[in-house]
Design an enzyme around this catalytic site. Structure first.
Site, PDB file in Angstrom:
ATOM      1  N   ASP A 220       0.856  -1.186   0.000  1.00 45.66           N
ATOM      2  CA  ASP A 220       0.000   0.000   0.000  1.00 45.66           C
ATOM      3  C   ASP A 220       0.889   1.231   0.000  1.00 45.66           C
ATOM      4  O   ASP A 220       2.027   1.184   0.480  1.00 45.66           O
ATOM      5  CB  ASP A 220      -0.913   0.009   1.227  1.00 45.66           C
ATOM      6  CG  ASP A 220      -2.041  -1.013   1.132  1.00 45.66           C
ATOM      7  OD1 ASP A 220      -2.481  -1.309   0.009  1.00 45.66           O
ATOM      8  OD2 ASP A 220      -2.484  -1.501   2.186  1.00 45.66           O
TER       9      ASP A 220
ATOM     10  N   ASP B 142      -6.981  -0.870  -4.666  1.00 38.75           N
ATOM     11  CA  ASP B 142      -8.046  -0.495  -3.726  1.00 38.75           C
ATOM     12  C   ASP B 142      -8.948   0.581  -4.324  1.00 38.75           C
ATOM     13  O   ASP B 142     -10.169   0.557  -4.135  1.00 38.75           O
ATOM     14  CB  ASP B 142      -7.449   0.008  -2.410  1.00 38.75           C
ATOM     15  CG  ASP B 142      -6.635  -1.037  -1.682  1.00 38.75           C
ATOM     16  OD1 ASP B 142      -6.885  -2.246  -1.873  1.00 38.75           O
ATOM     17  OD2 ASP B 142      -5.737  -0.648  -0.909  1.00 38.75           O
TER      18      ASP B 142
END
Length: 148
Positions: A111, A127
């Site tokens: 991430d 995402d």
């Protein structure tokens, strides 16, 4: 229908490319501010889902992902004449595959986008694809409801 397949591929390449760049150029656990008080690129590893839920349950994510991809493939074919659903499903497939590639290859998801103006989980391109895909599905369902 065939126009959406290149879109899926491009989104997966963008997701994986940015994850690779982050992993190479930003030390794990550190940040590089892009827009002061707004956005930073932060290299973090997430072995769970959103908010690190179910951390370390890779077998669970593998099974759920395979089932989800099967269902999305079915709806991709079944709803191929509806552009709004095709856009949504394409985003969902790209997001699902983007994070699945990380889980299989690395055992965790990379991430990188950190919002500095509010407390929100760090996220990635996959995402964002998943989020926009869900939003578009909701819009399509509301539109279908109004059409009936």
């Amino acid at each position: 229908m065939w126009l959406y397949i290149p879109m899926i591929i491009i989104l997966i390449i963008a997701d994986q490319g940015l994850k690779f760049w982050i992993s190479v150029n930003i030390k794990l656990g550190t940040s590089q501010v892009i827009l002061p008080n707004v956005l930073a690129l932060t290299n973090v590893r997430n072995d769970g889902a959103a908010w690190s839920v179910l951390s370390g349950q890779q077998w669970f994510f593998t099974v759920i992902t395979i089932v989800a991809l099967g269902l999305m493939g079915y709806f991709f074919w079944k709803l191929r004449s509806d552009n709004l659903y095709m856009l949504a499903i394409s985003l969902l497939i790209a997001g699902t595959l983007g994070n699945f590639i990380d889980r299989i290859r690395l055992g965790y998801v990379v991430d990188m986008f950190e919002t500095l103006f509010m407390n929100f989980p760090i996220f990635n391109v996959a995402d964002m694809c998943l989020t926009f895909g869900v939003i578009i599905v909701i819009i399509a369902l509301i539109k279908d409801e109004k059409d009936e």
